[in-house]
Design a protein around this motif. Structure first.
Motif, short mmCIF file in Angstrom:
data_model
loop_
_atom_site.label_atom_id
_atom_site.label_comp_id
_atom_site.label_asym_id
_atom_site.label_seq_id
_atom_site.Cartn_x
_atom_site.Cartn_y
_atom_site.Cartn_z
N ASP A 118 -2.60 0.79 -0.12
CA ASP A 118 -1.84 1.11 1.08
C ASP A 118 -1.50 2.59 1.11
OD1 ASP A 118 -0.32 0.95 3.39
OD2 ASP A 118 1.46 0.17 2.38
N GLN A 119 -2.19 3.33 2.01
CA GLN A 119 -1.95 4.76 2.22
C GLN A 119 -1.95 5.55 0.91
OE1 GLN A 119 -1.71 6.51 5.23
NE2 GLN A 119 -2.58 4.57 5.96
N SER A 161 -6.38 3.19 2.86
CA SER A 161 -5.91 1.81 2.85
C SER A 161 -7.12 0.89 2.92
CB SER A 161 -4.97 1.53 4.03
OG SER A 161 -3.80 2.31 3.97
N ARG A 188 -5.24 -4.36 -3.35
CA ARG A 188 -4.77 -3.88 -2.05
C ARG A 188 -4.28 -2.45 -2.18
NH1 ARG A 188 -3.47 -6.54 2.59
NH2 ARG A 188 -3.68 -8.54 1.51
N THR A 216 -8.60 -3.35 1.37
CA THR A 216 -8.41 -4.54 0.56
C THR A 216 -9.75 -4.94 -0.04
OG1 THR A 216 -6.57 -5.32 1.93
CG2 THR A 216 -7.66 -6.94 0.53
#
Length: 305
Positions: free
Chosen positions: A7-8, A23, A5, A25
């Motif tokens: 994120d930013q 970002s 994962r 997954t």
């Protein structure tokens, strides 16, 4: 089954931004990381593998932060694009060294199993420096598989391989995915991604441009405006006819001919010869002006921005 994962996530070198606020997954199966050369794919993969820290943002594997977490290496196998083997070692010695670094209970057996998976047993006792590019790619793959990781990160794994080697590696990657592993491979070649990936992430100029299955990505690419360079025996007359026909968004006349922007690729390529024939204008050249991956992906970035 493992999940990555992001994120930013950003990464910059001085004033150069290599990855910008991504970002996404990545789950079990085969994911293709698609983008032109220099898009930031290698930087992203090295951050996912824990070999490079993000400047901002977080990357986690099954909820655990990757950076400065040595335990992650037990779960990730990385095949970098650049050569990362010692040329004076044999293939077997190199893979065996990787098995020992992972402190596997039977490193010899693990090395042999990994070499067999990539069909490198016949050449395992030759020095890596004497391998072809494709063979080096396969021995790197064996080193990444030696500890049986649930996550595989492959950076342009098909570079330098002949057609037979490419098919063998594709079959191996499909088997890895069928076992429930999370496999991410980068490529700048649409055909490779189409044949192998069930999910695609598109990266351009360090930015996340698109995400989905191949048909969704292909549709985005096909529906974008296409630019053609057209030369004819009478450019002015042909330009007037194209404008009157309405098959193009814009037509520009230059010293090199016509620059035509068509919104419907298939309709324009079907109608252009008919328009020219109707007007009695001989076509000398029709060529796409923007068919590089860079232009395709730049359009996606514009649509995603």
């Amino acid at each position: 089954m493992s999940e990555l994962r992001l994120d930013q996530v950003s990464r910059w070198y001085g004033n150069v931004v290599a990855v910008n606020g991504i970002s996404m997954t990545i789950g079990p199966g085969v994911t293709g990381l698609l983008g032109p050369n220099g898009a930031g794919k290698s930087t992203l993969i090295h951050m996912m593998g824990g070999f490079l820290p993000p400047s901002t943002g977080t990357i986690e594997l099954d909820g655990a932060t990757i950076w400065k977490n040595p335990q992650i290496y037990r779960h990730v196998g990385l095949v970098p694009e650049r050569e990362s083997a010692y040329d004076f070692l044999t293939g077997r010695q190199f893979v065996l060294a990787m098995a020992k670094l992972h402190k596997l209970p039977d490193p010899g057996a693990a090395a042999q199993r990994a070499l067999a998976m990539v069909e490198m047993e016949p050449a395992q006792d030759r020095e890596i420096g004497k391998y072809s590019k494709g063979m080096k790619q396969r021995v790197k793959m064996a080193s990444a598989l030696v500890h049986d990781p649930p996550v595989l990160l492959l950076d342009e794994p098909f570079n330098g391989m002949d057609p037979r080697q490419r098919l063998q590696l594709m079959d191996l990657i499909r088997r890895m995915a069928a076992e429930g592993r999370t496999v991410l491979f980068s490529s700048h070649i649409l055909e490779e991604v189409e044949r192998l990936a069930t999910h695609i992430e598109v990266i351009v100029a360090g930015r996340h441009a698109a995400s989905g299955d191949f048909r969704a990505i292909r549709r985005l690419m096909t529906d974008r405006p296409h630019v053609f360079l057209v030369r004819s025996a009478d450019d002015r007359r042909l330009a007037a006819a194209i404008i009157a026909d309405g098959s193009a968004r814009s037509v520009e006349l230059s010293g090199q001919g016509l620059r035509v922007e068509a919104t419907d690729f298939r309709r324009f390529t079907w109608l252009l010869p008919q328009v020219a024939r109707k007007e009695g204008v001989r076509l000398l050249e029709v060529s796409p002006a923007d068919e590089s991956l860079e232009s395709v992906f730049s359009y996606l970035v514009g649509g995603a921005g």
